[in-house]
Design a protein around this motif. Structure first.
Motif, PDB file in Angstrom:
ATOM      1  N   GLY A   1      80.881   5.053  69.207  1.00 35.46           N
ATOM      2  CA  GLY A   1      81.362   6.128  68.348  1.00 35.46           C
ATOM      3  C   GLY A   1      81.850   5.639  67.004  1.00 35.46           C
ATOM      4  N   TYR A   2      82.290   4.381  66.961  1.00 30.06           N
ATOM      5  CA  TYR A   2      82.802   3.822  65.708  1.00 30.06           C
ATOM      6  C   TYR A   2      81.840   2.847  65.047  1.00 30.06           C
ATOM      7  CZ  TYR A   2      87.240   5.924  66.941  1.00 30.06           C
ATOM      8  OH  TYR A   2      88.227   6.840  67.260  1.00 30.06           O
ATOM      9  N   GLY A   3      80.783   2.465  65.752  1.00 28.60           N
ATOM     10  CA  GLY A   3      79.820   1.554  65.154  1.00 28.60           C
ATOM     11  C   GLY A   3      78.546   1.510  65.964  1.00 28.60           C
ATOM     12  N   MET A   4      77.545   2.284  65.554  1.00 31.68           N
ATOM     13  CA  MET A   4      76.288   2.330  66.280  1.00 31.68           C
ATOM     14  C   MET A   4      75.437   1.113  65.894  1.00 31.68           C
ATOM     15  SD  MET A   4      73.653   5.559  66.557  1.00 31.68           S
ATOM     16  CE  MET A   4      74.994   6.654  67.037  1.00 31.68           C
ATOM     17  N   PRO A   5      74.888   0.405  66.876  1.00 34.18           N
ATOM     18  CA  PRO A   5      74.088  -0.792  66.566  1.00 34.18           C
ATOM     19  C   PRO A   5      72.714  -0.425  66.009  1.00 34.18           C
ATOM     20  CG  PRO A   5      74.016  -0.346  68.908  1.00 34.18           C
ATOM     21  CD  PRO A   5      74.990   0.638  68.325  1.00 34.18           C
ATOM     22  N   LEU A   6      71.980  -1.443  65.630  1.00 31.87           N
ATOM     23  CA  LEU A   6      70.607  -1.242  65.167  1.00 31.87           C
ATOM     24  C   LEU A   6      69.770  -0.724  66.330  1.00 31.87           C
ATOM     25  CD1 LEU A   6      68.578  -1.641  62.811  1.00 31.87           C
ATOM     26  CD2 LEU A   6      68.109  -3.905  63.763  1.00 31.87           C
ATOM     27  N   LEU A   7      69.046   0.370  66.109  1.00 33.44           N
ATOM     28  CA  LEU A   7      68.294   1.024  67.172  1.00 33.44           C
ATOM     29  C   LEU A   7      66.797   0.762  67.048  1.00 33.44           C
ATOM     30  CD1 LEU A   7      70.077   4.515  66.997  1.00 33.44           C
ATOM     31  CD2 LEU A   7      70.581   2.661  68.603  1.00 33.44           C
ATOM     32  N   SER A   8      66.089   1.015  68.123  1.00 32.69           N
ATOM     33  CA  SER A   8      64.630   0.936  68.094  1.00 32.69           C
ATOM     34  C   SER A   8      64.069   2.104  67.284  1.00 32.69           C
ATOM     35  CB  SER A   8      64.079   0.962  69.519  1.00 32.69           C
ATOM     36  OG  SER A   8      64.385   2.201  70.141  1.00 32.69           O
ATOM     37  N   LYS A   9      62.765   2.132  67.117  1.00 36.19           N
ATOM     38  CA  LYS A   9      62.152   3.163  66.268  1.00 36.19           C
ATOM     39  C   LYS A   9      62.105   4.525  66.956  1.00 36.19           C
ATOM     40  CE  LYS A   9      59.315   0.019  63.508  1.00 36.19           C
ATOM     41  NZ  LYS A   9      57.943  -0.337  63.064  1.00 36.19           N
ATOM     42  N   LYS A  10      61.989   4.549  68.291  1.00 35.08           N
ATOM     43  CA  LYS A  10      61.904   5.812  69.018  1.00 35.08           C
ATOM     44  C   LYS A  10      62.919   5.817  70.170  1.00 35.08           C
ATOM     45  CE  LYS A  10      56.992   6.628  68.055  1.00 35.08           C
ATOM     46  NZ  LYS A  10      55.655   6.856  68.658  1.00 35.08           N
ATOM     47  N   PRO A  11      64.188   5.892  69.851  1.00 31.20           N
ATOM     48  CA  PRO A  11      65.222   5.835  70.899  1.00 31.20           C
ATOM     49  C   PRO A  11      65.370   7.154  71.649  1.00 31.20           C
ATOM     50  CG  PRO A  11      66.247   6.152  68.770  1.00 31.20           C
ATOM     51  CD  PRO A  11      64.777   5.998  68.509  1.00 31.20           C
ATOM     52  N   LEU A  12      65.836   7.082  72.880  1.00 27.34           N
ATOM     53  CA  LEU A  12      66.294   8.233  73.643  1.00 27.34           C
ATOM     54  C   LEU A  12      67.698   7.921  74.136  1.00 27.34           C
ATOM     55  CD1 LEU A  12      65.935  10.953  75.205  1.00 27.34           C
ATOM     56  CD2 LEU A  12      65.076   9.578  77.129  1.00 27.34           C
ATOM     57  N   PHE A  13      68.652   8.781  73.835  1.00 23.43           N
ATOM     58  CA  PHE A  13      70.020   8.585  74.288  1.00 23.43           C
ATOM     59  C   PHE A  13      70.234   9.377  75.579  1.00 23.43           C
ATOM     60  CE2 PHE A  13      72.551   7.354  70.210  1.00 23.43           C
ATOM     61  CZ  PHE A  13      71.664   6.294  70.006  1.00 23.43           C
ATOM     62  N   VAL A  14      70.735   8.698  76.607  1.00 28.61           N
ATOM     63  CA  VAL A  14      71.076   9.341  77.871  1.00 28.61           C
ATOM     64  C   VAL A  14      72.586   9.246  78.058  1.00 28.61           C
ATOM     65  CG1 VAL A  14      70.782   9.342  80.368  1.00 28.61           C
ATOM     66  CG2 VAL A  14      68.836   8.792  78.883  1.00 28.61           C
ATOM     67  N   PHE A  15      73.236  10.392  78.095  1.00 30.29           N
ATOM     68  CA  PHE A  15      74.691  10.448  78.253  1.00 30.29           C
ATOM     69  C   PHE A  15      75.019  10.784  79.701  1.00 30.29           C
ATOM     70  CE2 PHE A  15      73.787  11.367  73.855  1.00 30.29           C
ATOM     71  CZ  PHE A  15      74.729  10.600  73.179  1.00 30.29           C
ATOM     72  N   ILE A  16      75.819   9.931  80.342  1.00 32.51           N
ATOM     73  CA  ILE A  16      76.245  10.178  81.718  1.00 32.51           C
ATOM     74  C   ILE A  16      77.724  10.539  81.691  1.00 32.51           C
ATOM     75  CG2 ILE A  16      76.316   9.297  84.061  1.00 32.51           C
ATOM     76  CD1 ILE A  16      74.317   7.168  83.282  1.00 32.51           C
ATOM     77  N   SER A  17      78.056  11.703  82.257  1.00 36.26           N
ATOM     78  CA  SER A  17      79.449  12.161  82.237  1.00 36.26           C
ATOM     79  C   SER A  17      79.671  13.143  83.370  1.00 36.26           C
ATOM     80  CB  SER A  17      79.782  12.823  80.896  1.00 36.26           C
ATOM     81  OG  SER A  17      81.030  13.483  80.943  1.00 36.26           O
ATOM     82  N   GLN A  18      80.607  12.856  84.247  1.00 38.33           N
ATOM     83  CA  GLN A  18      80.909  13.779  85.336  1.00 38.33           C
ATOM     84  C   GLN A  18      81.281  15.140  84.783  1.00 38.33           C
ATOM     85  OE1 GLN A  18      82.740  16.269  87.914  1.00 38.33           O
ATOM     86  NE2 GLN A  18      84.140  15.251  86.510  1.00 38.33           N
TER      87      GLN A  18
END
Length: 425
Positions: free
Chosen positions: A329-346
Motif C-alpha cells: 500500500g505504501y510502495g508497489m514494486p516493479l510489476l510484470s507487463k500483464k499482472p493479475l492481483f488476487v486479494f484474499i480476505s476473510q
C-alpha cells in the motif's frame, strides 16, 4: 481492528449500540464506549475491558440516537480517557473514529492552541477541530465537518454527533470501512454489516471521501464539496443464526467443526452436475491472460496464499508472487507487463488490501477477490470475486476461512489448468 456502530430514530438506541458492539468483539479491542442522546439529555459511557463491563454501566441510559466504538489502542494506552467516543473542547460534539490521522500533530499545533485534551488520541484532536470551527468560527455542524475533512489526511471512518441535536449522525470515510444500515423508521451506521444484522439486512455503501447525513427517515450522500450522490441499497447475505455459538462453548470449536460443511458448500459452488470443476469463465480468462499472479493479503490470508502458491503455479503455468498488503500500500514494486492481483480476505474489508486495490484500479490492473463476504468492499471494487461460502467467522484464530481459502484457490487452479490443457490439473 476498531469497530463503529450508530443509530438514529429508535427509542432502544442503547440496546442497539451494545448488541452491535458485541457483534464486533471478534475484531479484538481493549476498551469501548457509547454516547446516547435524546430530546432532553445525553450521556457518555466508557469502559476499559469487555463489552459486558460497558453494558453494566449503561443501566438507565436512554435515548433515541447514539454512536459507539470498540478501540484497539493505536495512540495512547488503553484507558477511559483514550477510549472513544471523544468530545470537543466544550463537550458539545462527540466523535468515534477508525483509522489513523496522519497529520494530527500538525492540526494540533496550527489550529488548537489553548485547547485542553484528556487523552492522547488523534481522534480527540479531530473532534476538537470540528468543535472549534463551530464554536469559535461560527460555522454550522455540517460546514465545520466538511472543513475538517478537507484538512485531515489519512485513513478514517468518522461518526459525529452534536449533543444539541439528537436527530442526526454525520459520517464520512476514507480508506476505512463504513456502511449505512437502513431500518424501518430508523437508520444505522456500522463498520461491519454483522454489527447491525439483527436490525436489518439492507445496507448502503459509502465511497471514499464521501459524507453522509443520517437521519431517522432519510440518508443523504454528498462529496466533500456538497454535491449530492444517488446511491442504491443492497442486501447483505448474512443469517443472524450463523453468528451465534449454538451449543458450543466457544466460537473456535464451532468453526473447527464447520469445516466439513464448508468443503461441501465449496464443492457445490465450484462443480457442475457432472462433478466437473466449474469456475466463472471470466475469472479463468483473467488468469489465462496474466503473465504473473500477485497474491495480496495479510495475516492468515497471506499464509493461505503462500500454501497455494506452488499449486497455482503448477496448474496454471503462471508465476505467482506474494505481497503483504500493508507494505504494498505504501510502495508497489516493479510489476510484470500483464499482472493479475488476487486479494484474499476473510471479511473483504481489510483496509491495507483495499489500499492496494484502489491503486490497482487506478492503474487498470485486473483483480480478483477471494472472500467470505458477498457485498464487502473488496468484493464490490474488484473485477471478479470468488466466495468462500464459509459463513461468518467470529473466532480470532482462523480455521474454516483458512481452509476455505486454500480450497477455493485449488478450484481456481484446477479450472485454469483444465482450460489450458495441463495434464496435472
Amino acid at each position: 481492528m476498531c469497530g463503529i456502530v450508530g443509530v438514529v430514530g429508535n427509542t432502544n438506541a442503547t440496546d442497539i449500540l451494545i448488541q452491535g458492539l458485541e457483534k464486533l468483539e471478534y475484531r479484538g479491542y481493549d476498551s469501548a464506549g457509547i454516547f446516547v442522546a435524546g430530546e432532553a439529555s445525553s450521556q457518555l459511557v466508557k469502559a476499559v475491558g469487555r463489552i459486558a463491563e460497558l453494558a453494566a454501566k449503561t443501566e438507565g441510559v436512554e435515548g433515541t440516537a447514539g454512536i459507539g466504538h470498540t478501540r484497539w489502542a493505536t495512540h495512547g494506552k488503553p484507558t477511559e480517557d483514550n477510549a472513544h467516543p471523544h468530545r470537543s473542547e466544550t463537550e458539545r460534539f462527540v466523535l468515534v473514529h477508525n483509522g489513523v490521522i496522519e497529520n494530527y500533530l500538525e492540526i494540533k499545533e496550527e489550529y488548537l492552541s489553548g485547547h485542553h485534551f484528556k487523552g492522547q488520541t488523534d481522534t480527540e484532536i479531530a473532534v476538537h477541530l470540528i468543535g472549534k470551527f463551530v464554536e469559535e468560527d461560527g460555522l454550522s455542524t455540517l460546514e465545520a465537518f466538511k472543513k475538517a475533512l478537507h484538512i485531515i489526511r489519512g485513513s478514517y471512518a468518522f461518526a459525529l454527533m452534536d449533543s444539541e441535536d439528537a436527530s442526526t449522525i454525520y459520517v464520512a470515510k476514507n480508506k476505512s470501512p463504513l456502511l449505512i444500515g437502513l431500518g424501518d423508521g430508523y437508520n444505522m451506521v456500522c463498520s461491519d454489516a454483522m454489527a447491525m444484522i439483527r436490525e436489518t439486512n439492507q445496507y448502503m455503501e459509502i465511497h471514499d471521501q464521501e459524507l453522509v447525513i443520517v437521519k431517522a427517515d432519510s440518508v443523504e450522500v454528498q462529496d466533500y464539496d456538497g454535491t449530492v450522490k444517488e446511491r442504491d441499497s443492497y442486501t447483505a447475505e448474512l443469517d443472524l443464526s450463523d453468528i451465534g455459538k449454538g451449543t458450543y462453548p466457544y466460537y473456535m470449536l464451532k468453526e473447527i467443526d464447520e469445516q466439513p460443511t464448508v468443503m461441501r458448500k465449496l464443492i457445490q459452488a465450484y462443480t457442475d452436475d457432472k462433478g466437473q470443476v466449474a469456475v466463472n469463465a471470466d475469472i479463468i480468462k483473467a488468469v489465462q491472460e496474466a503473465d504473473r499472479i500477485y497474491i495480496l493479503a495479510a495475516g492468515t490470508s497471506y499464509h493461505a496464499g503462500f500454501a497455494s502458491k506452488k499449486m497455482l503455479e503448477e496448474l496454471t503455468d503462471t508465476p505467482v508472487e506474494l505481497g503483504i498488503s500493508s507494505e504494498w500500500g505504501y510502495g508497489m514494486p516493479l510489476l510484470s507487463k500483464k499482472p493479475l492481483f488476487v486479494f484474499i480476505s476473510q471479511s473483504g474489508e481489510t483496509a491495507d488490501s483495499r489500499q492496494v486495490l484502489v491503486k490497482a484500479n487506478e492503474l487498470g490492473i485486473p483483480s480478483l477477490t477471494v472472500t467470505n463476504v458477498p457485498g464487502s468492499t473488496l468484493s464490490r471494487e474488484a473485477d471478479h470475486t470468488m466466495l468462500l461460502h464459509a459463513g461468518p467467522e467470529i473466532a480470532v484464530a482462523s480455521t474454516k476461512a483458512y481452509t476455505a481459502q486454500i480450497a477455493a484457490l485449488a478450484f481456481l487452479a484446477k479450472a485454469v489448468g483444465e482450460a489450458n490443457g495441463n495434464d496435472k490439473a
